[in-house]
Write an enzyme that holds these catalytic residues in place. Structure first.
Site, PDB file in Angstrom:
ATOM      1  N   GLU A  78       8.669   1.285  11.455  1.00  0.00           N
ATOM      2  CA  GLU A  78      10.013   2.306  11.246  1.00  0.00           C
ATOM      3  C   GLU A  78       9.704   3.682  11.066  1.00  0.00           C
ATOM      4  O   GLU A  78       8.834   4.023  10.192  1.00  0.00           O
ATOM      5  CB  GLU A  78      10.473   1.871   9.952  1.00  0.00           C
ATOM      6  CG  GLU A  78      12.220   2.296   9.881  1.00  0.00           C
ATOM      7  CD  GLU A  78      12.318   3.528   9.089  1.00  0.00           C
ATOM      8  OE1 GLU A  78      12.449   4.468  10.235  1.00  0.00           O
ATOM      9  OE2 GLU A  78      12.159   3.768   7.924  1.00  0.00           O
ATOM     10  N   LYS A 128       0.668  -1.220  -0.088  1.00  0.00           N
ATOM     11  CA  LYS A 128      -0.082  -0.110  -0.088  1.00  0.00           C
ATOM     12  C   LYS A 128       1.039   1.137   0.038  1.00  0.00           C
ATOM     13  O   LYS A 128       1.389   1.685   1.119  1.00  0.00           O
ATOM     14  CB  LYS A 128      -0.852   0.034   1.112  1.00  0.00           C
ATOM     15  CG  LYS A 128      -2.212   0.441   1.102  1.00  0.00           C
ATOM     16  CD  LYS A 128      -2.244   2.225   0.978  1.00  0.00           C
ATOM     17  CE  LYS A 128      -2.009   3.084   2.159  1.00  0.00           C
ATOM     18  NZ  LYS A 128      -1.709   4.351   1.675  1.00  0.00           N
ATOM     19  N   GLU A 130       9.686  16.301  15.181  1.00  0.00           N
ATOM     20  CA  GLU A 130      10.386  15.897  13.743  1.00  0.00           C
ATOM     21  C   GLU A 130       9.645  17.080  12.893  1.00  0.00           C
ATOM     22  O   GLU A 130       8.530  17.061  12.923  1.00  0.00           O
ATOM     23  CB  GLU A 130      10.127  14.450  13.426  1.00  0.00           C
ATOM     24  CG  GLU A 130      10.296  14.078  12.059  1.00  0.00           C
ATOM     25  CD  GLU A 130      10.103  12.765  11.627  1.00  0.00           C
ATOM     26  OE1 GLU A 130       9.134  12.266  11.764  1.00  0.00           O
ATOM     27  OE2 GLU A 130      10.931  11.807  11.218  1.00  0.00           O
ATOM     28  N   CYS A 156      13.581  10.179   7.616  1.00  0.00           N
ATOM     29  CA  CYS A 156      13.200  10.002   8.998  1.00  0.00           C
ATOM     30  C   CYS A 156      14.386  10.025   9.690  1.00  0.00           C
ATOM     31  O   CYS A 156      14.596  10.304  10.938  1.00  0.00           O
ATOM     32  CB  CYS A 156      12.668   8.638   9.102  1.00  0.00           C
ATOM     33  SG  CYS A 156      13.566   7.212   8.136  1.00  0.00           S
TER      34      CYS A 156
HETATM   35  P1  NAD Z   1       1.673   8.459   7.886  1.00  0.00           P
HETATM   36  O1  NAD Z   1       2.203   7.570   8.961  1.00  0.00           O
HETATM   37  O2  NAD Z   1       0.375   9.185   7.916  1.00  0.00           O
HETATM   38  O3  NAD Z   1       1.628   7.560   6.317  1.00  0.00           O
HETATM   39  C1  NAD Z   1       2.536   6.560   6.128  1.00  0.00           C
HETATM   40  C2  NAD Z   1       1.564   5.158   5.464  1.00  0.00           C
HETATM   41  O4  NAD Z   1       0.871   4.878   6.292  1.00  0.00           O
HETATM   42  C3  NAD Z   1       1.010   6.034   4.000  1.00  0.00           C
HETATM   43  O5  NAD Z   1       1.114   4.796   3.278  1.00  0.00           O
HETATM   44  C4  NAD Z   1      -0.310   6.190   4.767  1.00  0.00           C
HETATM   45  O6  NAD Z   1      -1.335   6.156   3.530  1.00  0.00           O
HETATM   46  C5  NAD Z   1      -0.586   4.895   5.639  1.00  0.00           C
HETATM   47  N1  NAD Z   1      -1.507   5.129   6.607  1.00  0.00           N
HETATM   48  C6  NAD Z   1      -1.899   6.137   7.208  1.00  0.00           C
HETATM   49  N2  NAD Z   1      -2.938   6.134   8.167  1.00  0.00           N
HETATM   50  C7  NAD Z   1      -2.944   4.648   8.301  1.00  0.00           C
HETATM   51  C8  NAD Z   1      -3.891   3.916   9.207  1.00  0.00           C
HETATM   52  N3  NAD Z   1      -4.449   4.474   9.930  1.00  0.00           N
HETATM   53  N4  NAD Z   1      -3.648   2.699   9.128  1.00  0.00           N
HETATM   54  C9  NAD Z   1      -2.677   2.189   8.359  1.00  0.00           C
HETATM   55  N5  NAD Z   1      -2.120   2.744   7.215  1.00  0.00           N
HETATM   56  C10 NAD Z   1      -2.114   4.276   7.414  1.00  0.00           C
HETATM   57  O7  NAD Z   1       2.838   9.378   7.196  1.00  0.00           O
HETATM   58  P2  NAD Z   1       2.605  10.758   6.384  1.00  0.00           P
HETATM   59  O8  NAD Z   1       1.324  11.480   6.739  1.00  0.00           O
HETATM   60  O9  NAD Z   1       2.790  10.178   4.859  1.00  0.00           O
HETATM   61  O10 NAD Z   1       3.659  11.775   6.992  1.00  0.00           O
HETATM   62  C11 NAD Z   1       3.506  12.360   8.233  1.00  0.00           C
HETATM   63  C12 NAD Z   1       4.818  12.315   8.935  1.00  0.00           C
HETATM   64  O11 NAD Z   1       5.164  10.961   9.228  1.00  0.00           O
HETATM   65  C13 NAD Z   1       5.861  12.948   8.381  1.00  0.00           C
HETATM   66  O12 NAD Z   1       5.732  14.488   8.767  1.00  0.00           O
HETATM   67  C14 NAD Z   1       7.052  12.452   9.247  1.00  0.00           C
HETATM   68  O13 NAD Z   1       6.948  12.903  10.519  1.00  0.00           O
HETATM   69  C15 NAD Z   1       6.715  11.146   9.440  1.00  0.00           C
HETATM   70  N6  NAD Z   1       7.266  10.275   8.430  1.00  0.00           N
HETATM   71  C16 NAD Z   1       8.240   9.199   8.766  1.00  0.00           C
HETATM   72  C17 NAD Z   1       8.836   8.647   7.395  1.00  0.00           C
HETATM   73  C18 NAD Z   1       9.752   7.711   7.933  1.00  0.00           C
HETATM   74  O14 NAD Z   1      10.609   7.303   6.988  1.00  0.00           O
HETATM   75  N7  NAD Z   1      10.054   7.135   9.131  1.00  0.00           N
HETATM   76  C19 NAD Z   1       8.308   8.598   6.272  1.00  0.00           C
HETATM   77  C20 NAD Z   1       7.077   9.618   5.815  1.00  0.00           C
HETATM   78  C21 NAD Z   1       6.695  10.288   7.014  1.00  0.00           C
END
Ligand code: NAD
Ligand code: MN
Length: 499
Positions: A273, A198, A404, A307
């Protein structure tokens, strides 16, 4: 001033405003479809949901394509297809046969690397020189590396009998869209599991191109399914599906916590992660010019949307002034703009949401009394942009030192002694990475042993290799991806029946 002097001066001034000629990569190599379906059971199909969402280029806000959104029924079809593929086709295939498929994917990624890099830069906003030199080659390297393990699993864990565990739900973020798919798929497939991917909703296009490669590599249907959609809906249904044996998630700590609560008591395996607020620590004996390059790479690589970004810089007081001067001078040379220009150092922020989050946190830094420095570079009119930013006069209690930001924003703090550096560096709920800059080998080892961080870089930063495990402590999550360690989350090492 004489006439000659005047001419010389104005020639000098002209020299100063000399600009690079643009060097844009052509986007012709990418053949975008108007609409993408879901990749289900080995074929691209229309979503049962009947709905599509638009995906854009964050550097221009232009629409790139429409992408099918998976609903509960689509998720269910994907889960059944992946479960059947695991039971009937994949788990009992000899490791050396699984390896052949992985090698094929790796080679196709190399052959189509320009197409993948251009598409990644179009959909994510990252500079082409990064997608071309980092994201795509590393993604191929992960498939090559885990292909090598596929027929050697019994040697990876001596005295134990490794079994695959079933269907893996793999949820990836938007910052390294293709690379995160590779980090997740390669070990899952090498160990005999099947997968449902996904991708993040703002960056589905390279995951869908990877699905084409999977088709091209003739993987048995159902071994890999790709189902885009919004996190809260598609991601939530996927994680909750009873046929899922393992969830591999990269994203925010907030969603990681939700997943951990939802998985409790279900018997599903989970690796998380999550976010970070890494310390990059410069001692007075460090090679300062080299450190400046590492600091810049640490926080401005991928617009700081990383990250493990080195977002907190700790400088030993005695070298604070010279280091800051060098850093500001270096910032002035960073080229911000068109991601497809090969000269670009800093591209577009991935989404309006993310830009607003960065702006809000930067404003909090100003309001709380930190001092901001930004080069006065010009920004394109359309798209989502943020200037490379430094903050000094930062205290540990400021939000910009604790939260962050996930953007090109560096908070600079100082220390006097190694003990104080350790204390301050570890003063965070996160623990993903750290950087140490010093000429002393003994100090590197002393510091590394004390850093509460999954990865510690010495005299470098943001270095990745498929053979090296990556993962966090504390709120940065748990589980390791990469290396031999990265096989473990996908294996049952004690069970005997493989079911
Ligand atoms: P997020 O955690 O919302 O999304 C990551 C993934 O999870 C996406 O594919 C998203 O569609 C999915 N997702 C979202 N809600 C979900 C749920 N309830 N159940 C299952 N899957 C779900 O991250 P984001 O909104 O894309 O970014 C927000 C923050 O996350 C960023 O500002 C940053 O702080 C952090 N981030 C961290 C990493 C990393 O590599 N560790 C990467 C991207 C974002
Ligand atoms: Mn989110």
């Amino acid at each position: 001033m004489s006439e000659i002097e005047r001419t010389a001066t104005s020639a000098l001034e002209q020299q100063r405003v000399w600009e690079y000629a643009t060097a844009p990569e052509s986007r012709d190599i990418v053949k975008l479809r108007d609409r993408y379906g879901l990749f289900l059971n080995g074929r691209f199909v229309e979503p049962r949901s009947g709905s599509y969402f638009e995906t854009i280029n964050p550097a221009t806000e232009e629409a790139l394509a429409e992408v099918g959104e998976a609903n509960e029924e689509d998720v269910d079809l994907a889960a059944r297809s992946a479960r059947d593929a695991w039971q009937e086709r994949w788990r009992d295939l000899p490791g050396k046969e699984r390896a052949k498929y992985l090698y094929r994917i790796a080679r196709a990624l190399q052959e189509r690397s320009r197409e993948f890099s251009v598409l990644e830069s179009l959909n994510n906003g990252k500079p082409i020189k990064e997608s071309r030199d980092v994201d795509v080659p590393l993604a191929a390297a992960h498939f090559f590396y885990y292909a090598g393990w596929a027929d050697k699993l019994e040697y990876a864990f001596p005295g134990r009998v490794p079994h695959s565990i079933g269907v893996a739900a793999q949820i990836t973020p938007w910052n390294f869209p293709l690379l995160m798919c590779a980090w997740k798929l390669a070990p899952a497939l090498a160990t005999g599991n099947t997968a449902i991917l996904k991708p993040a909703s703002t960056t589905p296009l390279t995951a869908l191109l990877l699905a084409e490669v999977i088709e091209q590599a003739e993987l048995p249907p159902g071994v890999v399914n790709v189902i885009p959609g919004p996190g809260g809906r598609t991601g939530g249904w996927l994680a909750a599906h009873p046929d899922i044996a393992k969830i591999a998630f990269t994203g925010s700590t907030e969603i990681g916590k939700i997943l951990r609560r939802n998985v409790a008591g279900t018997g599903k395996r989970l690796t998380l992660e999550l976010g970070g607020k890494a310390a990059n620590i410069v001692f007075e004996d460090a090679a300062l010019d080299q450190a400046v390059e590492g600091i810049v790479n640490g926080i401005f690589f991928n617009q700081g949307e990383v990250c493990c970004a080195g977002s907190r810089l700790f400088v030993q007081e005695s070298v604070f002034e010279p280091l800051l001067d060098k850093l500001k001078a270096r910032l002035d040379t960073l080229r911000v703009g068109d991601p497809l220009d090969k000269n670009t150092d800093v591209g577009a922020i991935n989404s309006r949401d993310q830009l607003e989050k960065i702006e809000e946190l930067v404003q909090s830094g100003i309001d709380e009394g930190a001092e901001m420095y930004q080069p006065d570079c010009e920004l394109p009119e359309r798209g989502f942009w943020f200037r490379p930013t430094l903050f000094t006069n930062v205290s540990q209690s400021h939000r910009i030192a604790r939260e962050e930001i996930f953007g090109p924003v560096l908070s600079i703090l100082t220390f006097r002694t190694p003990d104080e550096a350790v204390e301050k560096a570890n003063n965070t709920p996160y623990g993903l990475s750290a950087g140490i800059w010093t000429e002393k080998g003994s100090r590197i080892l002393w510091m590394a042993a004390r850093m509460k961080a999954g990865v510690v870089w010495a005299n470098t930063f943001n270095r990745f290799d498929p053979s090296s495990p990556f993962g966090g402590y504390k709120e940065s999550g748990f589980g390791r991806e990469g290396g031999r360690h990265g096989l473990e989350p996908y294996l049952d090492l004690d069970g005997g029946d493989g079911a």
